[in-house]
Design a protein around this motif. Structure first.
Motif, PDB file in Angstrom:
ATOM      1  N   SER A 136       0.834  -1.202   0.000  1.00 47.92           N
ATOM      2  CA  SER A 136       0.000   0.000   0.000  1.00 47.92           C
ATOM      3  C   SER A 136       0.871   1.255   0.000  1.00 47.92           C
ATOM      4  O   SER A 136       0.521   2.266  -0.628  1.00 47.92           O
ATOM      5  N   LEU A 137       2.020   1.191   0.670  1.00 47.12           N
ATOM      6  CA  LEU A 137       2.946   2.330   0.662  1.00 47.12           C
ATOM      7  C   LEU A 137       3.590   2.510  -0.709  1.00 47.12           C
ATOM      8  O   LEU A 137       3.802   3.643  -1.161  1.00 47.12           O
ATOM      9  N   VAL A 138       3.899   1.393  -1.381  1.00 42.55           N
ATOM     10  CA  VAL A 138       4.457   1.480  -2.729  1.00 42.55           C
ATOM     11  C   VAL A 138       3.467   2.178  -3.660  1.00 42.55           C
ATOM     12  O   VAL A 138       3.830   3.089  -4.418  1.00 42.55           O
ATOM     13  N   ILE A 139       2.200   1.769  -3.606  1.00 45.41           N
ATOM     14  CA  ILE A 139       1.165   2.345  -4.471  1.00 45.41           C
ATOM     15  C   ILE A 139       0.994   3.835  -4.192  1.00 45.41           C
ATOM     16  O   ILE A 139       0.746   4.631  -5.109  1.00 45.41           O
ATOM     17  N   ALA A 140       1.146   4.232  -2.927  1.00 49.52           N
ATOM     18  CA  ALA A 140       0.992   5.640  -2.543  1.00 49.52           C
ATOM     19  C   ALA A 140       2.233   6.477  -2.815  1.00 49.52           C
ATOM     20  O   ALA A 140       2.212   7.695  -2.636  1.00 49.52           O
ATOM     21  N   GLY A 141       3.337   5.829  -3.233  1.00 50.04           N
ATOM     22  CA  GLY A 141       4.583   6.554  -3.450  1.00 50.04           C
ATOM     23  C   GLY A 141       5.302   6.907  -2.173  1.00 50.04           C
ATOM     24  O   GLY A 141       6.146   7.802  -2.155  1.00 50.04           O
ATOM     25  N   LYS A 142       5.004   6.178  -1.080  1.00 49.17           N
ATOM     26  CA  LYS A 142       5.593   6.481   0.227  1.00 49.17           C
ATOM     27  C   LYS A 142       6.630   5.461   0.661  1.00 49.17           C
ATOM     28  O   LYS A 142       7.133   5.528   1.774  1.00 49.17           O
ATOM     29  N   ALA A 168       2.779  -3.117 -12.264  1.00 52.73           N
ATOM     30  CA  ALA A 168       1.856  -3.901 -11.445  1.00 52.73           C
ATOM     31  C   ALA A 168       2.484  -4.056 -10.063  1.00 52.73           C
ATOM     32  O   ALA A 168       3.606  -4.541  -9.954  1.00 52.73           O
ATOM     33  N   PRO A 169       1.816  -3.626  -9.000  1.00 49.88           N
ATOM     34  CA  PRO A 169       2.358  -3.839  -7.652  1.00 49.88           C
ATOM     35  C   PRO A 169       2.320  -5.330  -7.287  1.00 49.88           C
ATOM     36  O   PRO A 169       1.854  -6.161  -8.061  1.00 49.88           O
ATOM     37  N   GLY A 170       2.783  -5.622  -6.083  1.00 50.95           N
ATOM     38  CA  GLY A 170       2.741  -6.988  -5.581  1.00 50.95           C
ATOM     39  C   GLY A 170       4.101  -7.641  -5.574  1.00 50.95           C
ATOM     40  O   GLY A 170       4.767  -7.714  -6.620  1.00 50.95           O
ATOM     41  N   THR A 171       4.533  -8.110  -4.409  1.00 53.51           N
ATOM     42  CA  THR A 171       5.875  -8.679  -4.253  1.00 53.51           C
ATOM     43  C   THR A 171       5.873 -10.131  -3.781  1.00 53.51           C
ATOM     44  O   THR A 171       6.944 -10.730  -3.677  1.00 53.51           O
ATOM     45  N   GLU A 172       4.711 -10.712  -3.495  1.00 56.91           N
ATOM     46  CA  GLU A 172       4.632 -12.075  -2.964  1.00 56.91           C
ATOM     47  C   GLU A 172       3.651 -12.883  -3.800  1.00 56.91           C
ATOM     48  O   GLU A 172       2.494 -12.494  -3.921  1.00 56.91           O
ATOM     49  N   ILE A 173       4.110 -13.987  -4.352  1.00 57.79           N
ATOM     50  CA  ILE A 173       3.222 -14.788  -5.193  1.00 57.79           C
ATOM     51  C   ILE A 173       3.455 -16.278  -4.954  1.00 57.79           C
ATOM     52  O   ILE A 173       4.473 -16.692  -4.396  1.00 57.79           O
ATOM     53  N   SER A 174       2.502 -17.066  -5.395  1.00 57.53           N
ATOM     54  CA  SER A 174       2.694 -18.508  -5.566  1.00 57.53           C
ATOM     55  C   SER A 174       2.115 -18.884  -6.922  1.00 57.53           C
ATOM     56  O   SER A 174       1.226 -18.205  -7.452  1.00 57.53           O
ATOM     57  N   GLY A 175       2.642 -19.954  -7.481  1.00 52.68           N
ATOM     58  CA  GLY A 175       2.156 -20.361  -8.786  1.00 52.68           C
ATOM     59  C   GLY A 175       3.011 -21.447  -9.400  1.00 52.68           C
ATOM     60  O   GLY A 175       3.816 -22.096  -8.720  1.00 52.68           O
ATOM     61  N   THR A 176       2.895 -21.621 -10.715  1.00 49.31           N
ATOM     62  CA  THR A 176       3.570 -22.684 -11.444  1.00 49.31           C
ATOM     63  C   THR A 176       4.586 -22.102 -12.420  1.00 49.31           C
ATOM     64  O   THR A 176       4.263 -21.160 -13.155  1.00 49.31           O
ATOM     65  N   VAL A 177       5.778 -22.657 -12.439  1.00 52.52           N
ATOM     66  CA  VAL A 177       6.800 -22.232 -13.396  1.00 52.52           C
ATOM     67  C   VAL A 177       6.355 -22.643 -14.797  1.00 52.52           C
ATOM     68  O   VAL A 177       6.024 -23.811 -15.048  1.00 52.52           O
ATOM     69  N   ILE A 178       6.333 -21.672 -15.723  1.00 52.01           N
ATOM     70  CA  ILE A 178       5.936 -21.964 -17.099  1.00 52.01           C
ATOM     71  C   ILE A 178       7.062 -21.695 -18.104  1.00 52.01           C
ATOM     72  O   ILE A 178       6.938 -22.031 -19.273  1.00 52.01           O
ATOM     73  N   GLU A 179       8.177 -21.103 -17.623  1.00 53.46           N
ATOM     74  CA  GLU A 179       9.319 -20.853 -18.499  1.00 53.46           C
ATOM     75  C   GLU A 179      10.525 -20.543 -17.624  1.00 53.46           C
ATOM     76  O   GLU A 179      10.384 -19.951 -16.551  1.00 53.46           O
ATOM     77  N   ALA A 180      11.700 -20.943 -18.076  1.00 58.43           N
ATOM     78  CA  ALA A 180      12.929 -20.653 -17.347  1.00 58.43           C
ATOM     79  C   ALA A 180      13.988 -20.183 -18.329  1.00 58.43           C
ATOM     80  O   ALA A 180      14.094 -20.706 -19.453  1.00 58.43           O
ATOM     81  N   ALA A 181      14.764 -19.181 -17.902  1.00 62.99           N
ATOM     82  CA  ALA A 181      15.881 -18.724 -18.727  1.00 62.99           C
ATOM     83  C   ALA A 181      16.900 -19.854 -18.883  1.00 62.99           C
ATOM     84  O   ALA A 181      16.965 -20.776 -18.060  1.00 62.99           O
ATOM     85  N   ALA A 182      17.717 -19.767 -19.930  1.00 58.44           N
ATOM     86  CA  ALA A 182      18.662 -20.839 -20.230  1.00 58.44           C
ATOM     87  C   ALA A 182      19.630 -21.107 -19.087  1.00 58.44           C
ATOM     88  O   ALA A 182      20.056 -22.248 -18.877  1.00 58.44           O
ATOM     89  N   ASP A 183      19.968 -20.049 -18.327  1.00 58.12           N
ATOM     90  CA  ASP A 183      20.934 -20.223 -17.237  1.00 58.12           C
ATOM     91  C   ASP A 183      20.263 -20.429 -15.885  1.00 58.12           C
ATOM     92  O   ASP A 183      20.945 -20.495 -14.861  1.00 58.12           O
ATOM     93  N   ALA A 184      18.949 -20.527 -15.871  1.00 60.95           N
ATOM     94  CA  ALA A 184      18.220 -20.772 -14.625  1.00 60.95           C
ATOM     95  C   ALA A 184      18.002 -22.273 -14.474  1.00 60.95           C
ATOM     96  O   ALA A 184      17.200 -22.871 -15.199  1.00 60.95           O
ATOM     97  N   LYS A 185      18.715 -22.885 -13.551  1.00 64.65           N
ATOM     98  CA  LYS A 185      18.742 -24.343 -13.449  1.00 64.65           C
ATOM     99  C   LYS A 185      18.002 -24.903 -12.232  1.00 64.65           C
ATOM    100  O   LYS A 185      17.832 -26.112 -12.117  1.00 64.65           O
ATOM    101  N   ALA A 186      17.583 -24.030 -11.305  1.00 65.92           N
ATOM    102  CA  ALA A 186      17.023 -24.528 -10.046  1.00 65.92           C
ATOM    103  C   ALA A 186      15.606 -25.077 -10.200  1.00 65.92           C
ATOM    104  O   ALA A 186      15.186 -25.932  -9.410  1.00 65.92           O
TER     105      ALA A 186
END
Length: 334
Positions: A44-50, A60-78
């Motif tokens: 809420s502080l980010v959206i308000a510029g504070k 798009a705000p929001g820093t916490e998510i859960s979900g499914t990996v649908i693509e990985a960069a070539a050097d992303a191995k984890a």
């Protein structure tokens, strides 16, 4: 993809649901189909510029998510396509897709659904780092732990981690429902701060010795009162100022009682500070998340989601949070 977009600083009601291009996938990143996203006071502080970090418009705000990996960069191995994960972002979580640095992505515990995995992104790591890391509170079994705002997402996590470590937990919360909630999540003693100052009650509960460790997301007078009900050589960790006032620390009390004050900004370890420390701190954070993951699977930690909202109802979600109608966390379900 659909996303809630911020085009100017303002209240959560200023966000608009728009169709946006997918964010580009950079080296070391994975793309995630977002299933749930966390709503927090910090956002809420980010959206308000504070907030100290100001993303470039539009975002798009929001820093916490859960979900499914649908693509990985070539050097992303984890992680590989199809993995169920939760992640911490710089921003971009209030969208159908998001990209994250793989060092900020972690396997979702199988026992948790998408919504209940979201608090593992920052709420539990904040409490875990403050209480478990040796340079911070280094909580020990048998110590008296005082947790403020114990019905909130971070406070609730601190109560549960305290009990997991064998501490004797005193929780403060506002009103009978929130007090009952804190007790249900493991608090040994609960104080309703609306009924009066907590200082005398903490001293009474501890037999006059005071708290050994204080976890304070509130600040202001709560911090000042806490100093006066702490044991000699006790530690206090301010992790936020939800009360709206940043306290001035009376150094004379620290000296007389041999107290230690250690602040915690988890964002430093997530890459949110001017110096991006996420890569040099990756092993330390991965170890903390493994510990939390194992505790969830063992039943020692029980993330709580008060309610979920649809992406387009994000303003209502923030209003419930800011009006202090929430116990645990609020989550957007995609």
């Amino acid at each position: 993809m659909r996303a809630m977009i911020c085009r100017q600083w303002g209240p959560p009601e200023s966000l608009r649901l728009e169709d946006m291009e997918r964010p580009p996938l950079k080296p070391g990143q994975v793309r995630i189909a977002v299933r749930a996203a966390g709503v927090s006071f910090g956002t809420s502080l980010v959206i308000a510029g504070k907030y100290q970090r100001k993303p470039p418009f539009p975002f798009a705000p929001g820093t916490e998510i859960s979900g499914t990996v649908i693509e990985a960069a070539a050097d992303a191995k984890a992680f590989k396509v199809g993995d169920a994960v939760y992640a911490v972002l710089d921003w971009g979580g209030f969208a159908e897709e998001a990209v994250a640095h793989e060092v900020n992505v972690f396997p979702k515990p199988p026992s948790l659904d998408w919504a209940h995995a979201v608090p593992l992104s920052t709420s539990y790591p904040t409490a875990g780092a403050a209480l478990l890391w040796p340079r911070f509170m280094d909580l020990q079994a048998g110590e008296w732990l005082l947790v403020h705002a114990a019905a909130g997402g971070v406070g609730m996590a601190a109560v549960e981690i305290g009990k997991m470590m064998g501490a004797r937990v005193i929780a403060t919360a506002g009103g009978p429902d929130k007090c009952a909630f804190a007790r249900a999540h493991g608090a040994d003693h609960v104080i309703d701060y609306r009924a009066g100052d907590f200082r005398d009650q903490v001293l009474q509960i501890t037999g006059g010795s005071g708290a050994d460790v204080v976890f304070d997301p509130v600040g202001g007078d709560v911090f000042n009162q806490s100093l006066r009900c702490m044991a000699p050589e006790a530690r206090i960790c301010p992790i936020g100022f939800a009360g709206g006032t940043i306290p001035s620390i009376p150094a004379n009390i620290l000296l007389v009682k041999n107290l230690t004050v250690v602040g915690l900004n988890l964002g430093y370890y997530l890459g949110w500070s001017p110096h991006d420390a996420r890569f040099e701190q990756a092993a330390r954070m991965a170890d903390l998340h493994r510990r939390l993951h194992d505790a969830v699977e063992a039943g020692a930690l029980r993330p709580h989601v008060d309610r979920t909202f649809a992406l387009e109802d994000v303003a209502s979600a923030f209003r419930a949070l800011l009006d202090r109608q929430v116990m645990g966390r609020i989550v957007l379900a995609m």
